[in-house]
Design a protein around this motif. Structure first.
Motif, PDB file in Angstrom:
ATOM      1  N   ALA A 195     112.381 -47.481 -27.656  1.00 36.98           N
ATOM      2  CA  ALA A 195     111.536 -46.215 -27.488  1.00 36.98           C
ATOM      3  C   ALA A 195     110.160 -46.491 -28.316  1.00 36.98           C
ATOM      4  N   GLU A 196     110.295 -46.984 -29.442  1.00 37.58           N
ATOM      5  CA  GLU A 196     109.158 -47.324 -30.328  1.00 37.58           C
ATOM      6  C   GLU A 196     108.085 -48.438 -29.537  1.00 37.58           C
ATOM      7  N   ALA A 197     108.587 -49.299 -28.985  1.00 38.67           N
ATOM      8  CA  ALA A 197     107.890 -50.504 -28.231  1.00 38.67           C
ATOM      9  C   ALA A 197     107.050 -49.645 -27.265  1.00 38.67           C
ATOM     10  N   LEU A 198     108.039 -48.947 -26.275  1.00 43.08           N
ATOM     11  CA  LEU A 198     107.129 -48.186 -25.130  1.00 43.08           C
ATOM     12  C   LEU A 198     106.029 -47.278 -25.696  1.00 43.08           C
ATOM     13  N   VAL A 199     106.416 -46.582 -26.667  1.00 42.64           N
ATOM     14  CA  VAL A 199     105.141 -45.810 -27.249  1.00 42.64           C
ATOM     15  C   VAL A 199     103.868 -46.737 -27.814  1.00 42.64           C
ATOM     16  N   ALA A 200     104.450 -47.538 -28.474  1.00 38.09           N
ATOM     17  CA  ALA A 200     103.467 -48.520 -28.948  1.00 38.09           C
ATOM     18  C   ALA A 200     102.462 -49.196 -27.681  1.00 38.09           C
ATOM     19  N   GLY A 201     102.985 -49.288 -26.516  1.00 41.81           N
ATOM     20  CA  GLY A 201     102.506 -50.005 -25.430  1.00 41.81           C
ATOM     21  C   GLY A 201     101.656 -48.660 -24.517  1.00 41.81           C
ATOM     22  N   GLY A 202     101.654 -47.299 -25.156  1.00 46.66           N
ATOM     23  CA  GLY A 202     100.979 -46.298 -24.518  1.00 46.66           C
ATOM     24  C   GLY A 202     101.735 -45.754 -23.453  1.00 46.66           C
ATOM     25  N   LEU A 203     103.003 -45.841 -23.455  1.00 41.59           N
ATOM     26  CA  LEU A 203     103.619 -45.184 -22.489  1.00 41.59           C
ATOM     27  C   LEU A 203     104.071 -43.768 -22.936  1.00 41.59           C
ATOM     28  N   THR A 204     104.399 -42.924 -21.914  1.00 42.83           N
ATOM     29  CA  THR A 204     104.859 -41.693 -22.343  1.00 42.83           C
ATOM     30  C   THR A 204     106.212 -40.974 -21.779  1.00 42.83           C
TER      31      THR A 204
END
Ligand code: 3PG
Length: 211
Positions: free
Chosen positions: A33-42
């Motif tokens: 979850a942290e990686a997805l958010v860090a990548g800009g995904l929502t």
């Protein structure tokens, strides 16, 4: 009333790529979850293809409460109630069946069912579904099919999934009837098993710059 589908649509305006996830290990949920958010995904879709899927949804929401997390591969009434109890923001199914339709009840509003033809799309719309998943998108006609459907059925909105990639996501997203695209390439089963979080961040960022 603002439903979670409106929240999903707002999130898709910021980042219209939905990683489709298979996560067998609950411990991977928070760093993923942290990686997805860090990548800009929502938005993320966690498939219920593993026994841990429900727990993964819970843990991803706990780790990143602003991430919109849905349950994918919802096939039965039991899946619907389990996914809702786990805190899913939306539900995705590959298609529809009479039993699943009945079980969805009030949750139709937040469910994105798979369709592959105009008749299926019209039927799902009549039943109360607000967003549809062209599935499997590449086999069901891809960008050409969505373009053709937007003529007679301009009121229908889609999240195509199945065969969407970094190379063709922009073509889908250029269509007026496509709200978001789903795909497994951002965080593959292999990435998740290896804990390759920096690769996930990089793929998410690259995908967003290419659309
Ligand atoms: C799936 O069912 O796994 C999704 O449709 C993802 O398809 P993809 O692997 O082609 O992105």
């Amino acid at each position: 009333m603002t439903s979670s589908l409106d929240a999903l649509k707002a999130a898709a305006r910021r980042a219209p790529i939905v990683p489709v996830l298979v996560v067998p290990d609950v411990d991977a949920a928070a760093p993923l979850a942290e990686a997805l958010v860090a990548g800009g995904l929502t938005i993320a879709e966690v498939t219920l293809r593993t026994e841990s899927g429900l727990k993964v949804i819970e843990e991803m929401k706990k780790a990143q409460p602003d991430l919109i997390v849905g349950a994918g591969t919802v096939l039965t009434g039991e899946d619907v109630s389990n996914a809702m109890n786990a805190g899913s923001d939306f539900l995705v199914s590959p298609g529809m069946s009479p039993k699943l339709l009945d079980a969805l009840g009030d949750h139709k509003d937040i469910t994105i069912p798979g369709v592959a033809t105009a008749s299926e799309a019209m039927t799902r719309h009549e039943e109360g579904f607000r967003m549809l998943k062209l599935f499997p998108a590449a086999i069901a006609g891809g960008v050409g099919a969505l373009k053709a459907l937007s003529g007679p059925l301009p009121h229908l909105e889609f999240m195509p999934t199945g065969g969407v990639s970094a190379d063709n996501a922009a073509d889908y997203l250029a269509l007026p009837n496509v709200v978001a695209v789903g795909g497994s390439w951002i965080a593959t089963e292999k990435d998740v098993a290896a804990g390759a979080w920096s690769d996930v961040v990089a793929k998410a960022k690259t995908a967003l710059t290419r659309i």
